[in-house]
Design an enzyme around this catalytic site. Structure first.
Site, PDB file in Angstrom:
ATOM      1  N   LYS A  52       0.971  -1.265   0.140  1.00 35.77           N
ATOM      2  CA  LYS A  52      -0.130  -0.010   0.160  1.00 35.77           C
ATOM      3  C   LYS A  52       0.924   1.266   0.174  1.00 35.77           C
ATOM      4  CE  LYS A  52      -3.964  -2.526   2.234  1.00 35.77           C
ATOM      5  NZ  LYS A  52      -4.663  -2.925   3.116  1.00 35.77           N
ATOM      6  N   GLN A  96      -4.958  -1.586   9.076  1.00 43.40           N
ATOM      7  CA  GLN A  96      -4.634  -2.997   8.590  1.00 43.40           C
ATOM      8  C   GLN A  96      -5.339  -4.197   9.548  1.00 43.40           C
ATOM      9  OE1 GLN A  96      -3.210  -3.751   5.666  1.00 43.40           O
ATOM     10  NE2 GLN A  96      -3.932  -5.695   5.763  1.00 43.40           N
ATOM     11  N   ASP A 119     -11.266   2.652   3.432  1.00 46.20           N
ATOM     12  CA  ASP A 119     -11.426   1.249   3.347  1.00 46.20           C
ATOM     13  C   ASP A 119     -12.835   1.102   3.182  1.00 46.20           C
ATOM     14  OD1 ASP A 119      -9.361  -0.475   3.225  1.00 46.20           O
ATOM     15  OD2 ASP A 119      -8.974  -0.577   5.267  1.00 46.20           O
TER      16      ASP A 119
END
Ligand code: NAD
Length: 279
Positions: A52, A96, A119
């Protein structure tokens, strides 16, 4: 032979579009910044976080990295999120997953400002998707819609079957296919006759989390098959939820693993970050 849906090429195209978008924002004096938080040092998570950050560097998004100890408390993590929510120079916040067991994932997801929820996991983002309002969309299913559209596959009016009903993949996938005017069925672990359901699909999205479970008996001839699964087989090679060799000869189009859905997730994260500036 089926059409091979090339996620590598399509994700590269999207990243280049985002790069151009970021460059245009920079000329207006606007910067885009993503805060990435990892708790603990799970090796798979470290690989995802590294990828990422690499993608951020490629498209011109600044990334702030927070690597917290595995024993971090929920309150410490929530405090960091509150700080990042308040910072005007931070556009996106990514935590995460999975998190260590002392931390409640739901509480963490809910703590993120929905305007920075790149997200797309916050209940407000999911609710917006459900009623067709603007908001962040979960990256993997959003990427699958892009794979279909950019491969010239029409969704409107098609019988779409999604196997799996997770909050991250299955449910948002079903909502997105519905938004594109597909006729959508969601199959799951309690579905009575899975084959009978999946055989109806013109577009079959498989997010079942079981290596090579879907063989040609589940697939209508000529169907489009999208494989979300990622597993390592006994030889440490990547494979999906679909038995590719068995299904490819009978379907009309298919995503390979690797090189199908996988690369799209990060590309759509970059897309969400770029759009976080205007939300
Ligand atoms: P999950 O385990 O949360 O959900 C699996 C779903 O499959 C459940 O809803 C369950 O009801 C259903 N299911 C289980 N067994 C079944 C059966 N026998 N018949 C019918 N349905 C059944 O998994 P997830 O997070 O949705 O992920 C699914 C897969 O996609 C995993 O392999 C995961 O690694 C992969 N994944 C890939 C990406 C990517 O970027 N490519 C992103 C997320 C997840």
């Amino acid at each position: 032979m089926p059409q091979i849906i090339d996620g590598k090429a399509i994700s590269a195209q999207i990243k280049d579009e985002v790069k151009a978008q970021i460059a245009a924002l920079n000329t207006q004096g606007k910067k885009v910044c993503l805060a990435v938080i990892q708790v603990g040092d799970d090796p798979a998570s470290s690989v995802y976080v590294g990828n990422k950050k690499k993608a951020c560097a490629y498209v011109g998004i600044e990334s702030l990295s927070y690597e917290l100890a595995a024993e971090t408390t929920q309150e410490e993590l929530l405090e960091l999120i509150r700080e990042l929510n308040a910072r005007e120079d931070v556009n996106g916040i990514l935590v995460q997953l999975p998190l260590p067991e002392q931390i409640d994932e739901d509480a963490v997801i809910r703590a993120i400002d929905p305007k920075k929820d790149v997200d797309g996991f916050h209940p407000q983002s999911v609710g917006a998707l459900c009623i067709g309002q603007p908001g962040f969309v979960s990256c993997t299913p959003a990427g699958i819609i892009q794979l279909l559209k950019r491969s010239g596959i029409e969704i409107a009016g098609k019988e779409c079957v999604v196997i799996g009903r997770s909050n991250i993949v299955g449910k948002p996938m079903a909502l997105l296919l519905l938004r594109e005017n597909g006729t959508v069925t969601v199959a799951h672990s309690r579905t009575r006759d899975l084959r009978e359901v999946t055989k109806r699909a013109d577009i079959l999205v498989v997010a079942v989390g079981k290596p090579k479970m879907i063989t040609r008996e589940y697939v209508k001839e000529g169907a489009v098959v999208i494989d979300v699964g990622i597993h390592r087989n006994e030889n440490n090679k990547l494979c999906g939820d679909v038995d590719y060799e068995d299904v490819a000869p009978v379907c009309g189009a298919i995503t390979p693993v690797p090189g199908g859905v996988g690369p799209m997730t990060i590309a759509m994260l970059m897309y969400n970050c770029a759009n976080s500036v205007s939300l």
